[in-house]
Design an enzyme around this catalytic site. Sequence first.
Site, PDB file in Angstrom:
ATOM      1  N   ARG A  51     -10.440  13.685   4.131  1.00 57.34           N
ATOM      2  CA  ARG A  51     -11.787  14.235   4.234  1.00 57.34           C
ATOM      3  C   ARG A  51     -12.082  14.877   5.587  1.00 57.34           C
ATOM      4  O   ARG A  51     -13.005  15.677   5.718  1.00 57.34           O
ATOM      5  CB  ARG A  51     -12.794  13.099   4.019  1.00 57.34           C
ATOM      6  CG  ARG A  51     -13.450  13.163   2.668  1.00 57.34           C
ATOM      7  CD  ARG A  51     -14.564  12.201   2.531  1.00 57.34           C
ATOM      8  NE  ARG A  51     -14.377  10.977   3.298  1.00 57.34           N
ATOM      9  CZ  ARG A  51     -15.114   9.902   3.133  1.00 57.34           C
ATOM     10  NH1 ARG A  51     -16.086   9.905   2.247  1.00 57.34           N
ATOM     11  NH2 ARG A  51     -14.928   8.809   3.851  1.00 57.34           N
ATOM     12  N   HIS A 178       5.325  -3.652   1.124  1.00 54.31           N
ATOM     13  CA  HIS A 178       6.284  -3.272   2.177  1.00 54.31           C
ATOM     14  C   HIS A 178       7.246  -4.403   2.507  1.00 54.31           C
ATOM     15  O   HIS A 178       8.283  -4.172   3.121  1.00 54.31           O
ATOM     16  CB  HIS A 178       5.567  -2.739   3.422  1.00 54.31           C
ATOM     17  CG  HIS A 178       4.794  -3.755   4.175  1.00 54.31           C
ATOM     18  ND1 HIS A 178       3.501  -4.070   3.876  1.00 54.31           N
ATOM     19  CD2 HIS A 178       5.144  -4.533   5.214  1.00 54.31           C
ATOM     20  CE1 HIS A 178       3.091  -5.000   4.710  1.00 54.31           C
ATOM     21  NE2 HIS A 178       4.057  -5.309   5.525  1.00 54.31           N
ATOM     22  N   LYS A 182      11.926  -4.477   3.567  1.00 59.86           N
ATOM     23  CA  LYS A 182      12.589  -5.024   4.763  1.00 59.86           C
ATOM     24  C   LYS A 182      14.073  -5.226   4.504  1.00 59.86           C
ATOM     25  O   LYS A 182      14.471  -5.667   3.427  1.00 59.86           O
ATOM     26  CB  LYS A 182      11.933  -6.354   5.169  1.00 59.86           C
ATOM     27  CG  LYS A 182      10.550  -6.160   5.773  1.00 59.86           C
ATOM     28  CD  LYS A 182       9.957  -7.463   6.216  1.00 59.86           C
ATOM     29  CE  LYS A 182       8.546  -7.289   6.729  1.00 59.86           C
ATOM     30  NZ  LYS A 182       8.483  -6.658   8.043  1.00 59.86           N
ATOM     31  N   ASP A 235      -4.759 -11.679  -0.147  1.00 62.04           N
ATOM     32  CA  ASP A 235      -4.250 -10.670   0.775  1.00 62.04           C
ATOM     33  C   ASP A 235      -2.742 -10.807   1.004  1.00 62.04           C
ATOM     34  O   ASP A 235      -2.057  -9.812   1.218  1.00 62.04           O
ATOM     35  CB  ASP A 235      -4.990 -10.808   2.116  1.00 62.04           C
ATOM     36  CG  ASP A 235      -4.726  -9.642   3.052  1.00 62.04           C
ATOM     37  OD1 ASP A 235      -4.834  -8.497   2.593  1.00 62.04           O
ATOM     38  OD2 ASP A 235      -4.387  -9.863   4.236  1.00 62.04           O
ATOM     39  N   HIS A 240       2.875 -10.531  -1.167  1.00 62.19           N
ATOM     40  CA  HIS A 240       4.088 -10.611  -0.342  1.00 62.19           C
ATOM     41  C   HIS A 240       4.879 -11.901  -0.574  1.00 62.19           C
ATOM     42  O   HIS A 240       6.080 -11.869  -0.800  1.00 62.19           O
ATOM     43  CB  HIS A 240       3.741 -10.522   1.138  1.00 62.19           C
ATOM     44  CG  HIS A 240       2.957  -9.301   1.503  1.00 62.19           C
ATOM     45  ND1 HIS A 240       3.257  -8.063   1.009  1.00 62.19           N
ATOM     46  CD2 HIS A 240       1.893  -9.124   2.311  1.00 62.19           C
ATOM     47  CE1 HIS A 240       2.407  -7.179   1.504  1.00 62.19           C
ATOM     48  NE2 HIS A 240       1.570  -7.805   2.288  1.00 62.19           N
ATOM     49  N   LYS A 331      -3.434 -16.858   9.582  1.00 59.61           N
ATOM     50  CA  LYS A 331      -3.708 -16.064  10.781  1.00 59.61           C
ATOM     51  C   LYS A 331      -3.975 -16.999  11.959  1.00 59.61           C
ATOM     52  O   LYS A 331      -4.323 -18.157  11.773  1.00 59.61           O
ATOM     53  CB  LYS A 331      -4.912 -15.172  10.532  1.00 59.61           C
ATOM     54  CG  LYS A 331      -4.646 -14.202   9.413  1.00 59.61           C
ATOM     55  CD  LYS A 331      -5.567 -13.021   9.452  1.00 59.61           C
ATOM     56  CE  LYS A 331      -5.217 -12.021   8.373  1.00 59.61           C
ATOM     57  NZ  LYS A 331      -4.024 -11.224   8.678  1.00 59.61           N
TER      58      LYS A 331
HETATM   59  P1  NAD Z   1      -8.696   4.310   6.552  1.00 53.26           P
HETATM   60  O1  NAD Z   1     -10.126   3.985   6.285  1.00 53.26           O
HETATM   61  O2  NAD Z   1      -8.209   4.233   7.957  1.00 53.26           O
HETATM   62  O3  NAD Z   1      -8.376   5.789   6.039  1.00 53.26           O
HETATM   63  C1  NAD Z   1      -8.845   6.249   4.816  1.00 53.26           C
HETATM   64  C2  NAD Z   1      -8.349   7.668   4.592  1.00 53.26           C
HETATM   65  O4  NAD Z   1      -8.835   8.082   3.317  1.00 53.26           O
HETATM   66  C3  NAD Z   1      -8.833   8.688   5.602  1.00 53.26           C
HETATM   67  O5  NAD Z   1      -7.802   9.621   5.824  1.00 53.26           O
HETATM   68  C4  NAD Z   1      -9.994   9.377   4.878  1.00 53.26           C
HETATM   69  O6  NAD Z   1     -10.206  10.726   5.295  1.00 53.26           O
HETATM   70  C5  NAD Z   1      -9.493   9.336   3.466  1.00 53.26           C
HETATM   71  N1  NAD Z   1     -10.599   9.384   2.489  1.00 53.26           N
HETATM   72  C6  NAD Z   1     -11.626   8.517   2.357  1.00 53.26           C
HETATM   73  N2  NAD Z   1     -12.463   8.934   1.369  1.00 53.26           N
HETATM   74  C7  NAD Z   1     -11.944  10.091   0.883  1.00 53.26           C
HETATM   75  C8  NAD Z   1     -12.345  11.006  -0.110  1.00 53.26           C
HETATM   76  N3  NAD Z   1     -13.456  10.837  -0.834  1.00 53.26           N
HETATM   77  N4  NAD Z   1     -11.564  12.068  -0.333  1.00 53.26           N
HETATM   78  C9  NAD Z   1     -10.433  12.279   0.379  1.00 53.26           C
HETATM   79  N5  NAD Z   1     -10.003  11.452   1.335  1.00 53.26           N
HETATM   80  C10 NAD Z   1     -10.756  10.387   1.603  1.00 53.26           C
HETATM   81  O7  NAD Z   1      -7.846   3.370   5.573  1.00 53.26           O
HETATM   82  P2  NAD Z   1      -6.346   2.834   5.795  1.00 53.26           P
HETATM   83  O8  NAD Z   1      -6.407   1.616   6.650  1.00 53.26           O
HETATM   84  O9  NAD Z   1      -5.470   3.946   6.201  1.00 53.26           O
HETATM   85  O10 NAD Z   1      -5.986   2.305   4.337  1.00 53.26           O
HETATM   86  C11 NAD Z   1      -5.663   3.168   3.260  1.00 53.26           C
HETATM   87  C12 NAD Z   1      -5.204   2.324   2.080  1.00 53.26           C
HETATM   88  O11 NAD Z   1      -4.043   1.590   2.436  1.00 53.26           O
HETATM   89  C13 NAD Z   1      -6.210   1.277   1.635  1.00 53.26           C
HETATM   90  O12 NAD Z   1      -6.109   1.114   0.244  1.00 53.26           O
HETATM   91  C14 NAD Z   1      -5.744   0.011   2.330  1.00 53.26           C
HETATM   92  O13 NAD Z   1      -6.119  -1.154   1.636  1.00 53.26           O
HETATM   93  C15 NAD Z   1      -4.251   0.202   2.264  1.00 53.26           C
HETATM   94  N6  NAD Z   1      -3.500  -0.518   3.286  1.00 53.26           N
HETATM   95  C16 NAD Z   1      -3.756  -0.316   4.608  1.00 53.26           C
HETATM   96  C17 NAD Z   1      -3.017  -0.985   5.561  1.00 53.26           C
HETATM   97  C18 NAD Z   1      -3.233  -0.752   7.021  1.00 53.26           C
HETATM   98  O14 NAD Z   1      -2.489  -1.353   7.816  1.00 53.26           O
HETATM   99  N7  NAD Z   1      -4.172   0.076   7.429  1.00 53.26           N
HETATM  100  C19 NAD Z   1      -2.022  -1.899   5.171  1.00 53.26           C
HETATM  101  C20 NAD Z   1      -1.778  -2.072   3.816  1.00 53.26           C
HETATM  102  C21 NAD Z   1      -2.522  -1.378   2.884  1.00 53.26           C
END
Ligand code: NAD
Length: 484
Positions: A51, A178, A182, A235, A240, A331
Amino acid sequence: MVSRVIPVETFDLVIFGGTGDLARRKILPGLFRRFCAGQMEDGARIIGAARSDLDTAAYREMVREAVIEFGRGGTCDIGTMQGFLDTLHYVRVDARGEQGWQSLADMMLPDRVRAFYFSVGPGLFGDLAKRLHQYGMADASCRIVVEKPFGRDLQSARDLNAVLAQHFDETQIYRIDHYLGKETVQNLMVVRFGNMLFEPLWNSQYVDHIQITVAETVGVGGRGEYYDRSGAMRDMLQNHLMQLLCLIAMEPPAKFDPDAVRDEKLKVIRALGHIAPEEIVRGQYMKDGENGSYLEDANNPRSTTESFVALKAHISNWRWAGTPFYLRTGKRLKARTSEIAVVFKDAPHSIFGAKAGRHRNILTIRLQPNEGMELGVTIKEPGPGGMRLLDVPLDMSFAEALGEDSAEIPDAYERLIMDVIRGNQTLFMRGDEVEAAWKWTDPIIAAWEDRGDQPIPYETGSSGPDDALMLMHRDGRRWREIMI
Ligand code: NAD
């Protein structure tokens, strides 16, 4: 030893959420390392779609900074970094509206692998899937990658599976866990099924119990409010730890092929038995100096969500009946470490007498830090003075065994993304596996909610609540130390 890197087919990888935390910390630095390793063919493209109001130049700069901040390095000079950045493109897209979709569709090239990484919240999966079809980007050979959490209970997981199934075949869906990427986890399968040594002993006749620990030192930090809706069980344990349990307990698949492996994992989940209330311990970390308590971090003074869970699981099948599996994760614990320990039974009779003590073989599989394996064997303590026994490790640290090459071991995300491009689903969760895992977890969660169980407070830097130690002490066993 020189590791062989086989380039993957030329691809377009579209990362929805390409500006998000996960993309910046894991996906893009991982891709950079694969690029440095020579695994990306000329012409491969990575297209960030999110976005944020960026153009390709600004996106490249964002990625360059992310790679420097979060990357693990790599044998890469400035020219290589520029080469990687040149593979990047950016399109501003709104998953919930029409903005950007036609531009993205116009960018697609034929005759190459096409993959879409859904690195966004699960609430957007349906929108993305629908629009990919609407704009003609999703052909029968494209792949989608989806992140955890895959639902928060059986019903929501079924709903997500149904939404994806409306637009994609199961063979196109790559659900990431993930932990499965590993190196040690995959090595676990090779050690089990590539050696004669272990498999004959891999059953309740020889294995006393198995412990799986995934310990973190961090609290829930800035994710407190999000985490409070899930907790350690949803979680970490449901995905995992259960995946690790499956790999350690499954029957040998007929071949190393995605469905053969996943069929065997599914059988393990389906054989998991009922868990009694006294076989589960839940905890919440307490305040520690400057660091807030769980309740403060979650911004919810009455929260009953657990930041720690330990349980004793039973697998009701011929191989494992009578061998408990102890699982724990939490944690703000003593150390950041993940390991699986296979604790073998005592020798049936000690010819060295009672004074020699009780000695056991333990096979430890370390997932982090220092991926590797260690087999504890009993030897004679050197020197005169009688027969005293001593346990020593036969250590196989990957870093030591592989020397410089160990730096080239791809991390989990790198490997898994390359598997997506190769079209290999072995290390990804199938829809029925995820549903079966929730089917086992749901009644456990419902039971403690019905009973109104309160998590037990535990100290930061500890091994969790004492009750978790008691879970094993009652059985005459003990957890291994949580240490690096
Ligand atoms: P974030 O909030 O940092 O990023 C979200 C992304 O989605 C951004 O790039 C944003 O621009 C985009 N986005 C949001 N709404 C949108 C829309 N309507 N249209 C287009 N793009 C849109 O989230 P994140 O931490 O990167 O997590 C993303 C996914 O990965 C989630 O499902 C989260 O549960 C999962 N996840 C994250 C992690 C982590 O370490 N951050 C680990 C495991 C899983």
